[in-house]
Design a protein around this motif. Structure first.
Motif, PDB file in Angstrom:
ATOM      1  N   ARG A 148       0.826  -1.200   0.000  1.00 17.78           N
ATOM      2  CA  ARG A 148       0.000   0.000   0.000  1.00 17.78           C
ATOM      3  C   ARG A 148       0.865   1.257   0.000  1.00 17.78           C
ATOM      4  O   ARG A 148       1.964   1.271   0.550  1.00 17.78           O
ATOM      5  CB  ARG A 148      -0.942   0.002   1.208  1.00 17.78           C
ATOM      6  N   ILE A 149       0.347   2.301  -0.632  1.00 14.97           N
ATOM      7  CA  ILE A 149       1.051   3.584  -0.703  1.00 14.97           C
ATOM      8  C   ILE A 149       0.458   4.510   0.350  1.00 14.97           C
ATOM      9  O   ILE A 149      -0.742   4.796   0.349  1.00 14.97           O
ATOM     10  CB  ILE A 149       0.904   4.207  -2.103  1.00 14.97           C
ATOM     11  N   ARG A 150       1.314   4.966   1.243  1.00 13.71           N
ATOM     12  CA  ARG A 150       0.874   5.824   2.342  1.00 13.71           C
ATOM     13  C   ARG A 150       0.987   7.288   1.909  1.00 13.71           C
ATOM     14  O   ARG A 150       2.051   7.743   1.498  1.00 13.71           O
ATOM     15  CB  ARG A 150       1.724   5.546   3.579  1.00 13.71           C
ATOM     16  N   ILE A 151      -0.117   8.015   2.023  1.00 12.02           N
ATOM     17  CA  ILE A 151      -0.212   9.368   1.476  1.00 12.02           C
ATOM     18  C   ILE A 151      -0.544  10.372   2.575  1.00 12.02           C
ATOM     19  O   ILE A 151      -1.427  10.133   3.407  1.00 12.02           O
ATOM     20  CB  ILE A 151      -1.304   9.434   0.383  1.00 12.02           C
ATOM     21  N   LEU A 152       0.166  11.492   2.552  1.00  6.91           N
ATOM     22  CA  LEU A 152      -0.145  12.620   3.430  1.00  6.91           C
ATOM     23  C   LEU A 152      -0.570  13.792   2.557  1.00  6.91           C
ATOM     24  O   LEU A 152       0.139  14.169   1.622  1.00  6.91           O
ATOM     25  CB  LEU A 152       1.071  13.004   4.270  1.00  6.91           C
ATOM     26  N   ILE A 153      -1.734  14.363   2.849  1.00  3.07           N
ATOM     27  CA  ILE A 153      -2.274  15.497   2.092  1.00  3.07           C
ATOM     28  C   ILE A 153      -1.946  16.793   2.831  1.00  3.07           C
ATOM     29  O   ILE A 153      -2.158  16.890   4.042  1.00  3.07           O
ATOM     30  CB  ILE A 153      -3.801  15.357   1.928  1.00  3.07           C
ATOM     31  N   SER A 166      -5.116   0.354  -2.960  1.00  5.45           N
ATOM     32  CA  SER A 166      -3.666   0.386  -2.735  1.00  5.45           C
ATOM     33  C   SER A 166      -3.202   1.665  -2.041  1.00  5.45           C
ATOM     34  O   SER A 166      -2.007   1.850  -1.815  1.00  5.45           O
ATOM     35  CB  SER A 166      -2.922   0.232  -4.063  1.00  5.45           C
ATOM     36  N   PHE A 167      -4.139   2.561  -1.700  1.00  3.96           N
ATOM     37  CA  PHE A 167      -3.781   3.823  -1.059  1.00  3.96           C
ATOM     38  C   PHE A 167      -4.230   3.845   0.402  1.00  3.96           C
ATOM     39  O   PHE A 167      -5.333   3.415   0.728  1.00  3.96           O
ATOM     40  CB  PHE A 167      -4.437   5.013  -1.767  1.00  3.96           C
ATOM     41  N   ASP A 168      -3.375   4.386   1.259  1.00 11.08           N
ATOM     42  CA  ASP A 168      -3.732   4.700   2.641  1.00 11.08           C
ATOM     43  C   ASP A 168      -3.486   6.185   2.861  1.00 11.08           C
ATOM     44  O   ASP A 168      -2.342   6.641   2.739  1.00 11.08           O
ATOM     45  CB  ASP A 168      -2.860   3.918   3.629  1.00 11.08           C
ATOM     46  N   VAL A 169      -4.524   6.951   3.148  1.00  4.45           N
ATOM     47  CA  VAL A 169      -4.338   8.357   3.508  1.00  4.45           C
ATOM     48  C   VAL A 169      -4.070   8.390   5.009  1.00  4.45           C
ATOM     49  O   VAL A 169      -4.966   8.175   5.819  1.00  4.45           O
ATOM     50  CB  VAL A 169      -5.574   9.200   3.147  1.00  4.45           C
ATOM     51  N   VAL A 170      -2.820   8.635   5.375  1.00  2.00           N
ATOM     52  CA  VAL A 170      -2.430   8.542   6.785  1.00  2.00           C
ATOM     53  C   VAL A 170      -2.660   9.838   7.547  1.00  2.00           C
ATOM     54  O   VAL A 170      -2.600   9.862   8.779  1.00  2.00           O
ATOM     55  CB  VAL A 170      -0.949   8.119   6.920  1.00  2.00           C
ATOM     56  N   GLY A 171      -2.917  10.926   6.812  1.00  2.00           N
ATOM     57  CA  GLY A 171      -3.154  12.188   7.492  1.00  2.00           C
ATOM     58  C   GLY A 171      -3.408  13.313   6.510  1.00  2.00           C
ATOM     59  O   GLY A 171      -3.193  13.167   5.304  1.00  2.00           O
ATOM     60  N   ALA A 172      -3.880  14.444   7.048  1.00  2.00           N
ATOM     61  CA  ALA A 172      -4.126  15.635   6.238  1.00  2.00           C
ATOM     62  C   ALA A 172      -3.730  16.850   7.069  1.00  2.00           C
ATOM     63  O   ALA A 172      -4.228  17.034   8.186  1.00  2.00           O
ATOM     64  CB  ALA A 172      -5.589  15.716   5.819  1.00  2.00           C
ATOM     65  N   ALA A 173      -2.831  17.657   6.536  1.00  5.50           N
ATOM     66  CA  ALA A 173      -2.304  18.814   7.261  1.00  5.50           C
ATOM     67  C   ALA A 173      -2.786  20.108   6.614  1.00  5.50           C
ATOM     68  O   ALA A 173      -2.894  20.202   5.392  1.00  5.50           O
ATOM     69  CB  ALA A 173      -0.782  18.771   7.280  1.00  5.50           C
TER      70      ALA A 173
END
Length: 212
Positions: free
Chosen positions: A7-12, A32-39
């Motif tokens: 999985r691809i870990r994504i921070l927005i 395949s995506f994990d959004v781990v956070g949003a700043a």
């Protein structure tokens, strides 16, 4: 935090809540995506990067306080920084150039279709670059042009305000002849005919800000 290998870990990172929410909703539909956070700020982005160790950071450039360019530079201090895909509403030559120079691995507009964004995220996560052909062509042209000095950029800002060489000299405590030499250098580097065209091109390319 341990990464799942498939999985691809994504921070927005974006200061607009609607954008953060929309991107999160869209990206979480991909298995395949994990959004781990949003700043919402640069400081929060750096904190969450250290906390969650994302693979890809989706980064807006124009934010209050610490902007996207500042964040890109700060990320280089991290031992294993995430790869960065810029996602912005702006595509001036200077924005693209500065982002790539600061370490961005991809550049997309917020108007990009969902399918292309997904392809871009995967490409960047795999270690590739992703810059659309139209933007890449303009980037190549910008990189082939001699860079303006910090003083020349300051003088361009004065030209946009309509100041003469003598007035520019007074502002920077230099002679009128020296100011004229700077102006001539600007005209030559931008490959334009005169100061009026220099200002016009500078605004189009994002070299100066005339919003005030």
């Amino acid at each position: 935090m341990e990464k799942h290998p498939s999985r691809i870990r994504i921070l927005i990172v974006d200061d607009h809540p609607v954008v953060r929410t929309g991107l999160t909703s869209m990206l979480t539909t991909q298995e395949s995506f994990d959004v781990v956070g949003a700043a919402s700020t640069g400081e929060e982005a750096l904190q969450l990067t250290q906390q969650f160790n994302p693979d890809v950071l989706l980064l807006d450039l124009r934010m209050p306080g610490m902007n996207g360019f500042d964040i890109l530079r700060e990320l280089q201090r991290i031992v294993s920084p995430p790869r960065v895909l810029v996602l912005t509403s702006f595509e001036t030559d200077e924005d693209v150039y500065r982002a790539v120079q600061a370490g961005a691995h991809g550049y997309l507009l917020k108007s990009t279709m969902q399918n292309e964004m997904i392809v871009a995220i995967r490409a960047v996560a795999e270690g590739k670059r992703h810059i659309p052909p139209r933007i890449a062509s303009r980037l190549a042209q910008r990189m082939s042009r001699p860079a303006l000095t910090a003083r020349e950029l300051e003088i361009l800002q004065m030209l946009a305000k309509g100041l003469t060489n003598k007035q520019i000299g007074t502002v920077f405590q230099i002679s009128g002849n020296t100011a004229r030499n700077h102006v001539n250098s600007i005209i030559e580097k931008l490959e334009v005919a005169d100061r009026t065209e220099a200002v016009s091109i500078a605004i189009q390319q994002g070299l100066i800000d005339v919003s005030d």
